[in-house]
Design a protein around this motif. Structure first.
Motif, PDB file in Angstrom:
ATOM      1  N   ALA A 202     -19.750  13.407 -12.994  1.00 20.66           N
ATOM      2  CA  ALA A 202     -20.211  13.878 -11.898  1.00 20.66           C
ATOM      3  C   ALA A 202     -20.046  13.161 -10.761  1.00 20.66           C
ATOM      4  CB  ALA A 202     -21.886  13.815 -12.050  1.00 20.66           C
ATOM      5  N   HIS A 203     -19.974  11.881 -10.761  1.00 22.05           N
ATOM      6  CA  HIS A 203     -19.580  11.109  -9.431  1.00 22.05           C
ATOM      7  C   HIS A 203     -18.274  11.448  -8.867  1.00 22.05           C
ATOM      8  CE1 HIS A 203     -19.901   7.909  -6.653  1.00 22.05           C
ATOM      9  NE2 HIS A 203     -18.360   7.413  -7.181  1.00 22.05           N
TER      10      HIS A 203
ATOM     11  N   TRP B 119     -25.191  20.545  -4.471  1.00 24.67           N
ATOM     12  CA  TRP B 119     -26.389  20.731  -5.475  1.00 24.67           C
ATOM     13  C   TRP B 119     -26.335  19.414  -6.063  1.00 24.67           C
ATOM     14  CZ3 TRP B 119     -28.578  25.307  -5.098  1.00 24.67           C
ATOM     15  CH2 TRP B 119     -28.167  26.312  -4.600  1.00 24.67           C
ATOM     16  N   VAL B 120     -27.482  18.950  -6.503  1.00 26.23           N
ATOM     17  CA  VAL B 120     -27.402  17.535  -7.041  1.00 26.23           C
ATOM     18  C   VAL B 120     -28.701  17.755  -8.265  1.00 26.23           C
ATOM     19  CG1 VAL B 120     -28.011  15.002  -6.843  1.00 26.23           C
ATOM     20  CG2 VAL B 120     -27.285  16.396  -5.020  1.00 26.23           C
ATOM     21  N   VAL B 121     -27.807  17.457  -9.442  1.00 28.33           N
ATOM     22  CA  VAL B 121     -28.694  18.023 -10.674  1.00 28.33           C
ATOM     23  C   VAL B 121     -28.898  16.709 -11.529  1.00 28.33           C
ATOM     24  CG1 VAL B 121     -28.844  19.395 -12.762  1.00 28.33           C
ATOM     25  CG2 VAL B 121     -27.625  20.104 -10.735  1.00 28.33           C
TER      26      VAL B 121
ATOM     27  N   GLN C 241     -21.199  25.870 -12.531  1.00 32.83           N
ATOM     28  CA  GLN C 241     -20.421  24.813 -12.118  1.00 32.83           C
ATOM     29  C   GLN C 241     -21.203  23.381 -12.614  1.00 32.83           C
ATOM     30  OE1 GLN C 241     -20.012  25.404  -8.049  1.00 32.83           O
ATOM     31  NE2 GLN C 241     -18.134  26.580  -8.125  1.00 32.83           N
ATOM     32  N   ALA C 242     -22.649  23.466 -12.498  1.00 34.71           N
ATOM     33  CA  ALA C 242     -23.272  22.314 -12.818  1.00 34.71           C
ATOM     34  C   ALA C 242     -23.021  22.153 -14.178  1.00 34.71           C
ATOM     35  CB  ALA C 242     -24.785  22.308 -12.333  1.00 34.71           C
TER      36      ALA C 242
ATOM     37  N   GLY D 206     -27.176  12.535 -12.175  1.00 30.92           N
ATOM     38  CA  GLY D 206     -27.167  13.602 -10.900  1.00 30.92           C
ATOM     39  C   GLY D 206     -26.087  14.380 -11.026  1.00 30.92           C
ATOM     40  N   LEU D 207     -25.825  15.452 -10.708  1.00 30.77           N
ATOM     41  CA  LEU D 207     -24.827  16.286 -10.441  1.00 30.77           C
ATOM     42  C   LEU D 207     -24.782  16.757  -9.328  1.00 30.77           C
ATOM     43  CD1 LEU D 207     -24.286  17.966 -13.977  1.00 30.77           C
ATOM     44  CD2 LEU D 207     -23.046  15.952 -13.134  1.00 30.77           C
TER      45      LEU D 207
END
Length: 442
Positions: free
Chosen positions: A312-313, A293-295, A244-245, A278-279
């Protein structure tokens, strides 16, 4: 959502048991052989244990789909919180026989007849109880009664107990010694080794991947294999979240850096701001309810990073808890209460009250008393300090546009306006602009 991007026919890492994805590590193969041989060789009881998420239920599905012989009647109980009478009732219903009693002795007699009939037809019967660690001790204690329902030397009913390590602890109890003695075969499913974990991931991807490039780099595979510690369910959850990320980062193949960041976010060790791409990735979905999850990603041109950050946002916003938005209607002008209405001004007197700074309401004599030639006052706190000459020019232009003649605009000190027609205030409300009939202005 990531299937098309990664060219996958279906999701490769579902957490629901699916025998088509069965991976036989050394201990999984041993457990499957133990189940098959124990049932085939009339070993009475078979006990298979392993940690939660290790693949025990998948193994049962695989046995039923691939290994169980056609002449075997299987009765599978997928949870263990059952009394002995409830187990007898479910077994009797499996044979489509009438079940009109809840007496254990009567049910045992009925099952004895049913098992004898199955044996005469050349069929064997296997009772498989998943999550057997949840069986009440009273239920476990009475299970040997089922193994002795037929007088033949080879019992027609085989019992397989599938459970977590707590099942082994129960069987060590003194009161369950008889049950432990009935167990002919035992097997324990061990966690996957790191090499087995990598093979497990590759095998699942290979079953659903269309021709194309690799899904994960070698470093990403190794990072996931180490993090999941050999538990297939944990491997599935981690790989799903990484996919997903990776989709929202538009990254192919997925790198070890992305995997590390997803793992760090899942453990709460660190967070990654959207400013660094960030994701957010969740994990329940299912599970259940929302995990975030924040990537972060730092490579690539700035335009590309801004695009990824926007995606991502948007993805994070879509996963926020939904609720009705708070709508704030615009503030509309309210009519003044009758008690506060301004009194009408007699002819020849000042029109209305002192308007205050920046207020250009203009109500000239007779023909202009009911007209409003200027915009409404600025909101409180937002008024600018107009110069008197500027405001005077604005008012004069409006009067000229209306074709009004025979007037004069005079800039006066605030204290000198008594009896004048005040049509404007300026310079911090210290001066006023008055309107008179004669055609000259100061």
């Amino acid at each position: 959502m990531y299937l098309d991007f990664y060219r996958l026919k279906s999701a490769p890492f579902q957490i629901t048991p699916d025998p088509t994805f069965l991976f036989l590590s050394a201990s999984h193969k041993t457990a499957l052989d133990a189940m098959a041989s124990g049932i085939e060789a009339h070993q009475g009881f078979v006990a298979i244990t392993g940690a939660k998420g290790i693949g025990k239920t998948t193994l049962v599905h695989a046995y039923l789909a691939r290994v169980a012989p056609p002449q075997l009647t299987t009765i599978v109980l997928w949870h263990g919180r059952l009394s002995f009478v409830e187990i007898l009732t479910l077994m009797a219903r499996r044979f489509a026989g009438p079940v009109a009693m809840d007496d254990a002795a009567a049910l045992l007699a009925q099952l004895q007849q049913l098992l004898r009939h199955e044996s005469q037809q050349g069929r064997k019967v296997a009772l498989i109880i998943d999550e057997a660690q949840d069986l009440p001790l009273e239920t476990l204690e009475q299970l040997p009664l089922l193994a002795n329902l037929t007088p033949s030397r080879e019992p027609s009913l085989q019992i397989v107990l599938i459970g977590q390590p707590a099942l082994q602890q129960h069987l060590r109890r003194r009161r369950l010694r008889r049950v432990a003695q009935c167990i002919g075969i035992r097997a324990t499913i061990m966690p996957l080794t790191e090499a087995e974990s990598l093979t497990y991931i590759r095998q699942r991807v290979a079953k659903v991947a269309l021709p194309g490039g690799p899904l994960f780099t070698e470093g990403a595979l190794q990072a996931m294999g180490r993090h999941a510690r050999g538990v297939p369910r944990d491997v599935n959850l981690l790989c799903t979240n990484v996919l997903q990320a990776g989709f929202w980062a538009q990254q192919q193949p997925i790198t070890a850096d992305l995997v590390q960041q997803v793992m760090a976010a899942s453990t709460g060790a660190r967070s990654f701001p959207l400013g660094r791409l960030g994701l957010a990735a969740a994990a329940g979905l299912v599970l259940a309810a929302g995990l975030l999850w924040v990537v972060s990603f730092s490579a690539g041109p700035s335009a590309s990073r801004r695009s990824l950050a926007a995606r991502a946002h948007a993805w994070m916003e879509a996963r926020r808890p939904t609720s009705a938005p708070l709508l704030v209607p615009p503030r509309l002008p309210q009519p003044e209460p009758a008690s506060q209405a301004r009194p009408a001004s007699p002819p020849g007197s000042a029109v209305g009250q002192d308007p205050g700074e920046g207020y250009d309401r203009l109500v000239p004599l007779e023909s202009l008393e009911s007209q409003r030639l200027e915009p409404p006052p600025a909101p409180p706190g937002g008024r600018a300090l107009k110069s008197c000459n500027e405001l005077k020019a604005e008012i004069q232009a409006k009067l000229d546009a209306k074709g009004i003649t025979g007037y004069a605009l005079t800039i006066m000190a605030r204290e000198d306006v008594k009896g004048q027609h005040v049509v404007g205030s300026c310079e911090g409300n210290t001066k006023k602009i008055a309107l008179n009939r004669s055609r000259h202005s100061q």
